[in-house]
Structure formats: structure tokens, C-alpha cells
Design a protein around this motif. Sequence first.
Motif, short mmCIF file in Angstrom:
data_model
loop_
_atom_site.label_atom_id
_atom_site.label_comp_id
_atom_site.label_asym_id
_atom_site.label_seq_id
_atom_site.Cartn_x
_atom_site.Cartn_y
_atom_site.Cartn_z
N ILE A 2 0.86 -1.17 0.00
CA ILE A 2 0.00 0.00 0.00
C ILE A 2 0.90 1.22 0.00
O ILE A 2 1.91 1.28 0.71
N ASN A 3 0.54 2.23 -0.79
CA ASN A 3 1.36 3.42 -0.93
C ASN A 3 0.63 4.63 -0.37
O ASN A 3 -0.54 4.84 -0.68
N TYR A 40 -13.99 1.92 3.56
CA TYR A 40 -12.67 2.15 4.14
C TYR A 40 -12.84 2.74 5.54
O TYR A 40 -13.69 3.59 5.76
N HIS A 69 -5.84 -6.41 4.10
CA HIS A 69 -4.63 -6.32 3.27
C HIS A 69 -4.87 -6.87 1.87
O HIS A 69 -4.44 -6.27 0.89
N LEU A 72 -6.75 -4.36 -0.14
CA LEU A 72 -6.07 -3.08 -0.30
C LEU A 72 -4.75 -3.16 -1.06
O LEU A 72 -4.15 -2.12 -1.36
N THR A 73 -4.29 -4.36 -1.38
CA THR A 73 -3.00 -4.50 -2.07
C THR A 73 -2.98 -3.66 -3.35
O THR A 73 -3.89 -3.74 -4.17
N THR A 75 -3.15 -0.38 -3.44
CA THR A 75 -3.89 0.86 -3.26
C THR A 75 -2.95 2.03 -2.97
O THR A 75 -1.99 1.89 -2.22
N THR A 76 -3.24 3.17 -3.57
CA THR A 76 -2.55 4.41 -3.27
C THR A 76 -3.51 5.30 -2.49
O THR A 76 -4.63 5.53 -2.93
N PHE A 90 -8.74 7.06 -2.03
CA PHE A 90 -8.19 5.72 -2.24
C PHE A 90 -8.26 5.39 -3.72
O PHE A 90 -9.34 5.41 -4.31
N ASN A 92 -7.83 2.27 -5.57
CA ASN A 92 -7.74 0.84 -5.28
C ASN A 92 -7.94 0.03 -6.56
O ASN A 92 -9.04 -0.02 -7.10
#
Length: 106
Positions: A2-3, A40, A69, A72-73, A75-76, A90, A92
Motif C-alpha cells: 500500500i502506498n 474504508y 490487506h 487493499l493490495t 492501493t494508493t 483511495f 484501489n
Amino acid sequence: MINLTDSALNAVQTAISSAADPVDGLRIMVEAGGCAGYQYKMGLVREASPDDTVIERSGVKVFIDNTSHELLTGTTIDYVVAVQGSGFTFDNPNAQSSCSCGKSFG
């Protein structure tokens, strides 16, 4: 992974530094609900839970439970200041759909 953008990171650092109680990091999670199926959730927490993935960037810890997780992998997370209101957004890649407010996805 996640970033957090620099803007999101700065917003979290500001929130942590101004918290009334000691805070170890930011919890990000996904719960069933919202108008698109999942929503979220974010909040400052004192410590990680045993099943959390911990991501650290520039001294900021982000805690994500295993179920969230997976959703959300990639996701910025950004923090946007706009006339309509400021807040986290998000981006995503796992979302098949999202509501117009950007706070929930399906």
C-alpha cells in the motif's frame, strides 16, 4: 503493498503529532458496508494487533489486518485539499465499482 503519497503521509504525521494520547500508527481497514459493498476505515491506534501487516514509511507506521490487506493490495492513498472538502482518497485497483463519495467500493 500500500502506498501513501507525500500529502497523505504529511496529514498522518500531523494527526499523530497532535494526538492527545500516545499513538503508534495509523490503522487502515476494510469493513462490509457502505453503498458499494465495502467501506474504508482509518484511525490512529496505540499499537498493532497480532495479525497486522505493518508498513513503515518515513517513521509512520501503517497497520493493516490480513483480511483488509488482500482488498487493499496496490492501493494508493492520497490526502486532497479541495473546495468541496479535504480528506483521504483511495485509488484501489481491486475495486470493481465505487460510490460517488469514494469512501466505499465493491
